[in-house]
Design a protein around this motif. Structure first.
Motif, mmCIF file in Angstrom:
data_model
loop_
_atom_site.group_PDB
_atom_site.id
_atom_site.type_symbol
_atom_site.label_atom_id
_atom_site.label_comp_id
_atom_site.label_asym_id
_atom_site.label_seq_id
_atom_site.Cartn_x
_atom_site.Cartn_y
_atom_site.Cartn_z
ATOM 1 N N ALA A 174 36.886 41.802 37.982
ATOM 2 C CA ALA A 174 37.446 41.232 39.216
ATOM 3 C C ALA A 174 37.973 39.818 38.981
ATOM 4 C CB ALA A 174 36.361 41.191 40.300
ATOM 5 N N TYR A 194 37.918 39.974 44.311
ATOM 6 C CA TYR A 194 38.852 41.087 44.323
ATOM 7 C C TYR A 194 38.635 41.933 43.072
ATOM 8 C CZ TYR A 194 41.284 38.402 47.942
ATOM 9 O OH TYR A 194 41.609 37.705 49.086
ATOM 10 N N SER A 195 37.957 43.063 43.219
ATOM 11 C CA SER A 195 37.741 43.954 42.079
ATOM 12 C C SER A 195 39.075 44.588 41.701
ATOM 13 C CB SER A 195 36.734 45.056 42.448
ATOM 14 O OG SER A 195 37.312 45.940 43.403
ATOM 15 N N TRP A 196 39.143 45.113 40.487
ATOM 16 C CA TRP A 196 40.373 45.774 40.052
ATOM 17 C C TRP A 196 40.700 46.931 40.984
ATOM 18 C CZ3 TRP A 196 41.123 41.681 38.013
ATOM 19 C CH2 TRP A 196 40.592 41.198 36.829
#
Length: 123
Positions: free
Chosen positions: A71, A85-87
């Protein structure tokens, strides 16, 4: 889960370009990333608690910080920096951008709110 192959911050354009290993590429405006922040401050602590964030048309991104290998944390110039924000979430924001943005604009209209920042009084 798609993984980014490139993340490029375009400060002047106020957007983040992200390319993924599945071949997808997204141009995510800072305003969109800010109002869809995965933080508890925006999303709440459970279903149905999402906060409608208005007045962020001119928000910019100050910096990106890696969070492990999964992230990034985005620091915005309105001092919001608690969203990770994670992938997977970034990819979802890209694929669902049109629908999410339309729903956001409709929600603003229904509540009589604006994307524009409040005007300062005095002078």
């Amino acid at each position: 889960m798609p993984t980014p192959t490139e993340i490029r911050l375009k400060r002047a354009e106020r957007l983040l370009e992200v390319a993924f290993d599945d071949g997808s590429r997204f141009r995510l405006p800072a305003e969109y990333l800010r109002v869809e922040s995965p933080s508890a401050e925006v999303q709440g602590h459970g279903p149905g608690q999402k906060v409608l964030v208005s007045g962020r048309r001119e928000v910019g991104i100050l910096r990106l910080e890696p969070v492990g290998h999964y992230a990034i944390r985005i620091a915005f110039d309105d001092l919001h920096d608690s969203g990770i924000y994670s992938w997977d979430y970034l990819h979802r924001l890209g694929t669902e951008q049109a629908e999410r943005w339309a729903a956001y604009e409709q929600a603003l209209a229904e509540k009589g709110l604006s994307r524009d920042p409040p005007r300062r009084r005095g002078g």
